[in-house]
Design a protein around this motif. Structure first.
Motif, PDB file in Angstrom:
ATOM      1  N   SER A   1       1.056  -0.926   0.082  1.00 43.10           N
ATOM      2  CA  SER A   1      -0.066   0.002  -0.278  1.00 43.10           C
ATOM      3  C   SER A   1       1.174   1.009   0.226  1.00 43.10           C
ATOM      4  O   SER A   1       0.746   2.247  -0.346  1.00 43.10           O
ATOM      5  CB  SER A   1      -1.029   0.206   1.719  1.00 43.10           C
ATOM      6  OG  SER A   1      -2.493  -0.450   0.397  1.00 43.10           O
ATOM      7  N   ARG A   2       2.114   0.761   0.421  1.00 43.90           N
ATOM      8  CA  ARG A   2       3.341   2.570   0.502  1.00 43.90           C
ATOM      9  C   ARG A   2       3.907   2.843  -0.722  1.00 43.90           C
ATOM     10  O   ARG A   2       4.436   3.513  -1.081  1.00 43.90           O
ATOM     11  CB  ARG A   2       3.918   1.954   1.647  1.00 43.90           C
ATOM     12  CG  ARG A   2       3.025   2.483   2.796  1.00 43.90           C
ATOM     13  CD  ARG A   2       3.171   3.761   3.286  1.00 43.90           C
ATOM     14  NE  ARG A   2       2.139   3.989   3.923  1.00 43.90           N
ATOM     15  CZ  ARG A   2       0.745   5.288   3.999  1.00 43.90           C
ATOM     16  NH1 ARG A   2       1.676   6.285   3.626  1.00 43.90           N
ATOM     17  NH2 ARG A   2       0.148   5.224   5.004  1.00 43.90           N
TER      18      ARG A   2
ATOM     19  N   LYS B   1       3.530   3.873  -3.654  1.00 44.40           N
ATOM     20  CA  LYS B   1       3.052   5.104  -4.316  1.00 44.40           C
ATOM     21  C   LYS B   1       1.668   6.131  -3.711  1.00 44.40           C
ATOM     22  O   LYS B   1       0.649   5.052  -3.639  1.00 44.40           O
ATOM     23  CB  LYS B   1       3.005   4.322  -5.732  1.00 44.40           C
ATOM     24  CG  LYS B   1       3.175   6.564  -6.697  1.00 44.40           C
ATOM     25  CD  LYS B   1       3.254   4.874  -7.978  1.00 44.40           C
ATOM     26  CE  LYS B   1       2.531   6.525  -8.941  1.00 44.40           C
ATOM     27  NZ  LYS B   1       2.388   6.378 -10.454  1.00 44.40           N
ATOM     28  N   GLU B   2       1.951   7.040  -3.526  1.00 45.35           N
ATOM     29  CA  GLU B   2       0.545   8.422  -3.319  1.00 45.35           C
ATOM     30  C   GLU B   2       0.017   8.414  -3.837  1.00 45.35           C
ATOM     31  O   GLU B   2       0.190   7.795  -4.778  1.00 45.35           O
ATOM     32  CB  GLU B   2       1.666   9.255  -2.834  1.00 45.35           C
ATOM     33  CG  GLU B   2       1.920   9.695  -1.644  1.00 45.35           C
ATOM     34  CD  GLU B   2       1.388   8.799  -0.304  1.00 45.35           C
ATOM     35  OE1 GLU B   2       0.124   9.503  -0.091  1.00 45.35           O
ATOM     36  OE2 GLU B   2       1.700   8.060   0.217  1.00 45.35           O
ATOM     37  N   GLY B   3      -1.030   7.890  -3.603  1.00 44.47           N
ATOM     38  CA  GLY B   3      -2.636   7.951  -4.388  1.00 44.47           C
ATOM     39  C   GLY B   3      -2.990   6.666  -4.553  1.00 44.47           C
ATOM     40  O   GLY B   3      -4.073   6.474  -5.406  1.00 44.47           O
ATOM     41  N   ILE B   4      -2.633   5.559  -5.013  1.00 44.83           N
ATOM     42  CA  ILE B   4      -2.831   4.161  -4.462  1.00 44.83           C
ATOM     43  C   ILE B   4      -2.292   2.991  -3.802  1.00 44.83           C
ATOM     44  O   ILE B   4      -1.497   3.240  -3.358  1.00 44.83           O
ATOM     45  CB  ILE B   4      -2.085   3.578  -6.082  1.00 44.83           C
ATOM     46  CG1 ILE B   4      -0.372   3.256  -5.828  1.00 44.83           C
ATOM     47  CG2 ILE B   4      -1.743   4.059  -7.189  1.00 44.83           C
ATOM     48  CD1 ILE B   4       0.335   2.083  -5.906  1.00 44.83           C
ATOM     49  N   ILE B   5      -3.584   2.450  -3.647  1.00 45.54           N
ATOM     50  CA  ILE B   5      -3.447   1.520  -2.682  1.00 45.54           C
ATOM     51  C   ILE B   5      -3.618  -0.009  -3.337  1.00 45.54           C
ATOM     52  O   ILE B   5      -3.199  -0.190  -4.330  1.00 45.54           O
ATOM     53  CB  ILE B   5      -4.770   1.420  -2.150  1.00 45.54           C
ATOM     54  CG1 ILE B   5      -6.044   1.859  -2.438  1.00 45.54           C
ATOM     55  CG2 ILE B   5      -5.032   3.191  -1.223  1.00 45.54           C
ATOM     56  CD1 ILE B   5      -6.977   0.349  -2.683  1.00 45.54           C
TER      57      ILE B   5
ATOM     58  N   PRO C   1      -8.155   3.203  -5.154  1.00 41.29           N
ATOM     59  CA  PRO C   1      -9.943   3.238  -5.579  1.00 41.29           C
ATOM     60  C   PRO C   1     -11.046   3.814  -5.371  1.00 41.29           C
ATOM     61  O   PRO C   1     -11.884   3.378  -5.642  1.00 41.29           O
ATOM     62  CB  PRO C   1      -9.186   2.169  -4.019  1.00 41.29           C
ATOM     63  CG  PRO C   1      -8.621   3.042  -3.864  1.00 41.29           C
ATOM     64  CD  PRO C   1      -7.310   4.089  -4.590  1.00 41.29           C
TER      65      PRO C   1
END
Lengths: 322, 477
Positions: free
Chosen positions: B329-330, B332-336, B388
């Motif tokens: 989850s870490r 990239k920012e903006g993705i999970i 998401p």
């Protein structure tokens, strides 16, 4: 009852809440889950509730509020979250939003019985989070006020209050009456010689078993007290009176305690050792030791060593006769 | 479900062990999958008799029952798609008997895997199939999914360890399946049928499990590779070389970056890492195995190879892999990280090819996918990493799933190697295994004629996984 809540502090966390993959690794480390064992008591369950409230999937009812305010801030969840979700920071902001909306809150927050409180102020400087303040009550009267957002539920003030005016809701086995009960319960079975009071914050997760019984009998019992600063002297005396050959208090090393509770414990135990002498109990039967997070192997070693020492000393005859 | 049903269920388990409080129901609306659906009531039985009574009541009143362990399932197994009763089995968590002399244990289904292993340690035994989630996963949940983990390459999956099961059927009757012996040839091996049945055929209330003596020596190695392909080929060769690794794990560059970001481990950011382990009771034999694996890694351009027998050091080396799933989850920012297309199995010769194909399909469809897993036993873990909140990203994920599984099935792989089908893997699996679905439905009908046990999962799951339930994320654009 549903109240209108402006989630202005909580909403910024939506992306972080999405990053929680709900693996559940947090909850085996959660003392609240150990006490209640419902999914709604787990850190991931609470994150789901906050997410549900800010996205409008669930209404902020008193039941949700009660759950959100149950947390001892041991931070085992945040510290062990592989997705790096700051669980307790999120809960703090949710708490602030819910308090602003006018909800009555209790959970793990300390309560002060104004009838018993003499406003001596002993508790105020103890709190590292400035959650306790002396305020005017009107007509030259004062009272102690609890900041319900800042209170971490560590319970240091509880153990220090000379008039027993501070309390916490029972149910998690860490209030004084519950701890007394645990002392008696543990020492009743299996010929336990040693009772260990272990700090939840640093030590316990590493050696924590679930409620599963391992079928292995040990000569020691462990009680998790949250901070070692919660171990009031009467609990230790209670242990000796209930048949313990020795007592170990296991806390964080001085510079590592989040609440500075260990300094208080150290002072308290030095005084208590003098009292033990008066009672004809060898002060060596009381041990205070420091363990950093993850030093569960060291704790186990020290426990084993102390059990051997106690076996050489035998039971406390003088005290028993008295 | 009516209010009176909740009251009647409370009478069976006690009001302290049943709840229809909306807060609790919401907390039980999901697992580790992308799905979310509310149950009507949650019950926590403590005895076999209580489970039987609940099933009798549910069967009579046609109420769905969804058994649940730790709620770590990745495909929506424990999500109550039709509402009904979620049966939380964690209160049945006693180790009933440890019999080293008969190399078996008897446990209740709520026992946590790591707790069982801690309890076995003083006897010199272990229960090998531990999945990465062993610190919370319950034995019952592992049986439901036929779970396996890092040691499956040598020791196999849950099914290989289940000797006998006590199971409460849909009508509340209790059956004793299997035996106490390692092998039996006494009729249908129905205990094996229950393993991997995802709670659709019965509720496991007790398991008799084979245990294994702990090896005296374990040596873990780690090798770096600049190319993922080289690492994949090294794994395939280790397996065919005659080595018997007790662990053979792959982690690609995406996974390495993610664990470094999440856990600050300072791993070298290369194309891929292989973790390989040998175990045994004769040190020279372990040395021989581990060195052979090391040489194979070198031959495939592996470098920076470290070996360690030290337990703490092994723990350190392995910690990144153990926490990789959440750490993604870490990346990239903006993705999970979402639990989709997460555990396909591929033939040994196809590991490098499949790893490359996964990256290619992901890139073409605007998502990111890490490739890792117990590749020694053919298990490739991936996760689909996406934004998401964007509707289109869920369409992208759907396309990835379709393309990816078409490829996996075309090379002789399987949809799920160890997490199960549930809801989100049902569409590609049903497409690939249309031939066996009538047989599975016939078995289900024979054992659960009223379709109350975890209904609409596996072969009966909806054809559109995105719309099967609410997604647990807020999709806004």
């Amino acid at each position: 009852m549903v109240k209108k809540v402006d989630f202005k502090r909580s909403k910024k966390w939506e992306n972080e809440l999405d990053k929680c993959i709900r693996c559940g690794y947090c909850y085996e480390l959660c003392p609240l889950f150990k006490s209640y064992s419902w999914e709604s008591d787990t850190p991931r369950g609470k994150l789901l509730m906050v997410h549900g409230m800010i996205t409008g999937k669930i209404a902020p009812t008193q039941e949700v509020v009660d759950k959100i305010f149950q947390c001892f801030y041991c931070k085992n969840c945040s510290d062990n979250c592989s997705a790096g979700v700051p669980v307790t920071d999120i809960l703090t902001d949710a708490r602030a939003d819910l308090i602003n909306a006018g909800f009555e809150v209790q959970g793990t927050i300390v309560q002060i019985d104004e009838d018993l409180c003499s406003v001596c102020g002993v508790c105020v400087p103890l709190c590292k989070y400035d959650a306790l303040k002396i305020v005017d009550k009107g007509k030259d009267k004062k009272k102690i006020e609890v900041d319900k957002v800042e209170c971490r539920g560590c319970g240091l003030c509880l153990a220090a209050c000379p008039s027993g005016a501070i309390s916490q809701k029972e149910g998690c086995n860490v209030t004084l009456p519950e701890l007394h009960e645990s002392v008696k319960e543990i020492l009743k079975k299996d010929d336990k010689k040693l009772l260990v009071f272990a700090c939840n914050y640093s030590i316990f997760p590493g050696m924590q078993l679930s409620e599963t019984e391992t079928l292995v009998k040990t000569p020691y019992g462990i009680i998790v007290t949250m901070c070692s600063g919660r171990v009031a002297p009467e609990l230790i005396l209670d242990a000796f009176e209930s048949g313990a050959w020795g007592v170990m208090v296991a806390g964080c090393p001085p510079e590592e305690c989040d609440h500075d509770g260990n300094y208080k414990t150290r002072r308290r135990l030095i005084l208590l050792k003098n009292i033990l002498k008066e009672l004809n109990i060898n002060p060596k039967r009381l041990k205070l030791d420091w363990f950093s997070t993850g030093e569960s192997a060291k704790l186990q070693q020290e426990i084993n060593k102390f059990v051997k020492e106690l076996e050489n000393m035998g039971p406390i005859e003088a005290y028993v006769k008295r | 479900m009516k209010k009176v049903d909740v009251e009647n269920l409370k009478k069976i388990v006690g009001s302290e062990n049943a709840t229809d409080n909306p807060v609790d129901l919401y907390a039980y609306s999901g697992d580790a999958s992308v799905h979310q659906a509310m149950p009507n009531v949650v019950v926590r039985p403590k005895t076999i008799e209580q489970v039987q009574k609940i099933m009798r009541y549910a069967n009579k009143n046609r109420i769905p029952v969804i058994p649940r362990g730790a709620g770590t399932g990745t495909s929506g197994h424990a999500v109550p798609i039709d509402g009904g009763i979620v049966m939380d089995m964690k209160q049945m968590n006693h180790i009933l008997e440890i019999k080293p002399g008969d190399v078996l244990v008897r446990v209740e289904p709520g026992v946590v895997d790591d707790d069982l292993n801690r309890a076995l340690l003083p006897y010199g035994f272990f229960y090998p199939p531990a999945p990465a989630s062993s610190r919370i996963a319950t034995i019952g949940g592992e049986i439901a999914a036929n779970a396996s983990g890092v040691r499956s390459v040598k020791y196999g999956a849950t099914r290989d360890y289940i000797l006998g099961l006590k199971v409460v059927l849909a009508d509340g009757s209790l059956v004793n399946l299997g035996a106490n012996t390692r092998v039996h040839s006494s009729g249908y091996q129905l205990e094996r049928l229950i393993v991997g049945s995802e709670g659709t055929l019965g509720i496991v209330v007790e398991a008799t499990i084979r245990i294994y003596p702990l090896p005296k020596f374990r040596c873990l190695g780690v090798a770096n590779f600049n190319k993922l392909e080289d690492a994949g080929n090294a794994i395939s060769e280790i397996i065919t070389s005659g080595c018997q690794p007790s662990m053979l794990e792959l982690m690609d560059g995406i996974g390495i970056v993610a664990v470094n970001k999440a856990l600050d481990l300072g791993l070298k950011e290369v194309g891929a890492i292989i973790l390989f382990e040998a175990d045994g009771n004769v040190k020279e034999a372990v040395d021989f195995e581990i060195n052979k694996m090391k040489e194979i890694c070198k031959a495939h351009n592996g470098f920076g190879i470290e070996l360690s027998y030290d337990a703490e050091e092994r723990k350190r080396i392995f910690s990144g892999r153990k926490k990789l799933f959440a750490a993604l989850s870490r990346y990239k920012e903006g993705i999970i990280c979402t639990d989709l297309a997460d555990d396909m199995g591929v033939p040994n010769s196809k590991i490098a090819e499949a790893a490359a194909k996964i990256h290619e399909i992901a890139k073409r469809n605007n998502v990111i996918m890490a490739v890792y897993g117990h590749c020694g036993s053919g298990v490739i873990h991936t996760k689909i990493m996406l934004d998401p909140k964007k509707k289109d990203q869920w369409k992208d994920a759907d396309k990835v799933i379709e393309e990816l599984y078409d490829y996996i099935h075309s090379v002789g792989g399987v949809t799920s190697a160890e997490h199960g089908i549930g809801l989100s893997k049902a569409p590609p699996w049903k497409k690939a295994r249309a031939d066996i679905i009538p047989m599975m439905r016939a078995i289900k009908k024979a054992l659960d004629p009223n379709n109350i046990l975890n209904p609409h999962k596996l072969m009966d799951a909806p054809d559109d996984w995105v719309k099967a339930t609410d997604l647990r994320y807020r999709v806004v654009k």
